[in-house]
Enzyme design. Sequence first.
Site, mmCIF file in Angstrom:
data_model
loop_
_atom_site.group_PDB
_atom_site.id
_atom_site.type_symbol
_atom_site.label_atom_id
_atom_site.label_comp_id
_atom_site.label_asym_id
_atom_site.label_seq_id
_atom_site.Cartn_x
_atom_site.Cartn_y
_atom_site.Cartn_z
ATOM 1 N N ASP A 66 45.348 34.238 41.060
ATOM 2 C CA ASP A 66 44.926 32.867 40.803
ATOM 3 C C ASP A 66 44.853 32.542 39.319
ATOM 4 O OD1 ASP A 66 42.807 34.753 40.720
ATOM 5 O OD2 ASP A 66 41.333 33.144 40.768
ATOM 6 N N ARG A 75 50.487 36.541 30.535
ATOM 7 C CA ARG A 75 51.051 37.695 31.245
ATOM 8 C C ARG A 75 52.579 37.723 31.087
ATOM 9 N NH1 ARG A 75 47.062 38.582 35.447
ATOM 10 N NH2 ARG A 75 45.090 38.524 34.294
ATOM 11 N N GLU A 220 30.387 36.970 37.525
ATOM 12 C CA GLU A 220 30.891 38.174 36.846
ATOM 13 C C GLU A 220 29.988 38.542 35.674
ATOM 14 O OE1 GLU A 220 34.778 39.953 34.464
ATOM 15 O OE2 GLU A 220 34.944 38.046 35.527
ATOM 16 N N SER A 302 37.752 44.003 39.151
ATOM 17 C CA SER A 302 38.001 45.189 38.322
ATOM 18 C C SER A 302 37.527 44.987 36.889
ATOM 19 C CB SER A 302 39.487 45.543 38.336
ATOM 20 O OG SER A 302 40.268 44.449 37.920
ATOM 21 N N GLY A 303 37.549 43.746 36.413
ATOM 22 C CA GLY A 303 36.941 43.418 35.133
ATOM 23 C C GLY A 303 37.509 44.114 33.919
ATOM 24 N N GLY A 304 38.765 44.529 33.954
ATOM 25 C CA GLY A 304 39.357 45.172 32.788
ATOM 26 C C GLY A 304 39.392 46.687 32.866
ATOM 27 N N SER A 329 38.952 42.990 45.134
ATOM 28 C CA SER A 329 39.603 41.709 44.868
ATOM 29 C C SER A 329 40.110 41.809 43.438
ATOM 30 C CB SER A 329 38.624 40.541 45.018
ATOM 31 O OG SER A 329 39.268 39.318 44.716
ATOM 32 N N ARG A 332 44.511 42.202 37.644
ATOM 33 C CA ARG A 332 45.253 43.115 36.767
ATOM 34 C C ARG A 332 45.333 44.528 37.335
ATOM 35 N NH1 ARG A 332 42.002 42.177 31.384
ATOM 36 N NH2 ARG A 332 40.413 41.538 32.892
#
Length: 391
Positions: A66, A75, A220, A302-304, A329, A332
Amino acid sequence: MASAATLLKSSFLPKKSEWGATRQAAAAPPKPLTVSMVVRAGAYDDELVKTAKTIASPGRGILAMDESNATCGKRLASIGLENTEANRQAYRTLLVTAPGLGQFVSGAILFEETLYQSTVDGKKIVDILTEQKIVPGIKVDKGLVPLTGSNNESWCQGLDGLASREAAYYQQGARFAKWRTVVSIPNGPSELAVKEAAWGLARYAAISQENGLVPIVEPEILLDGEHSIERTFEVAQKVWAEVFFYLAENNVTFEGILLKPSMVTPGAESKDRATPEQVADYTLKLLHRRIPPAVPGIMFLSGGQSEVEATQNLNAMNQGTNPWHVSFSYARALQNTCLKTWGGQPENVKAAQDALLLRAKANSLAQLGKYTSDGEAAEAKEGMFVKNYVY
């Protein structure tokens, strides 16, 4: 002139004949307080529960694709491609048409452009997903803006006109929604920012359910900072307490929502690193303290984290029995190697899809607690943290 005593006796005290009645009135129990309660009579309740359970099905999770057009452009730029609709369409076509993706992925979060987009072959993307038994979802927030009066923090906009937009998204085939707001540990977080995040999420969730969309609730807690895992745990407890308080205040049906929390980890710039077992221990402790078992699915972001790190941590959380479906979910952490493998070249599409399926399968196994990192490529172990990351 009458004395003060006479005035008091004649003006304020009851007559002797009324004493009994006065005592009876004083002794009478107070009338019960009437509390008005609003019970949401949702037309979509059964469908919401069914959708949430479908997404939270064993061995499956969510592909987050999204990214806004601007983020998607970043990207594409990383592989030397221009940010055009045709290039975005080609990449998203690659993702949704990966053969057998639905075996590992139960839902896909789309950007608005993608929800209404067709593949390069002219087939609607929502139809491709449905054929793969993947539930289409839609990002509905309008992004972060500065929160006046806070410690350089932000709030998430998008409630204005949300009901009408979601009604249209439902007609287009979306069956769940996503709203992301953030909390920054280095910036406090201030009580104002936490309450604003929780209230916004609760209003969005209530509006989504009224329009047939299962809301993914995503506050987040950013990885940015040098803080310890204990500090993350402390902040996460506060945030989730506020979120569920306001969800209840807004009469949100817990059985018809999904959560998208951050894993409890040290700050990305902390000297101390945590093992998957430590991350699992702190994260599951948080869930047990704050998340009602009525919630069907916990779909972690995953947050990086690196692709492998995100999978290892998820696997560690599924080594025992949980009252919720504990899954993924990822954006990256599912797409990174896939994007690099593609490189914008048509002849690389199959290899890129194979890379996507490899990561999807790895996380499917992690959801079942059966993943092993043996044979993982070095590239998949590279961290993807970006300070002050903007979607």
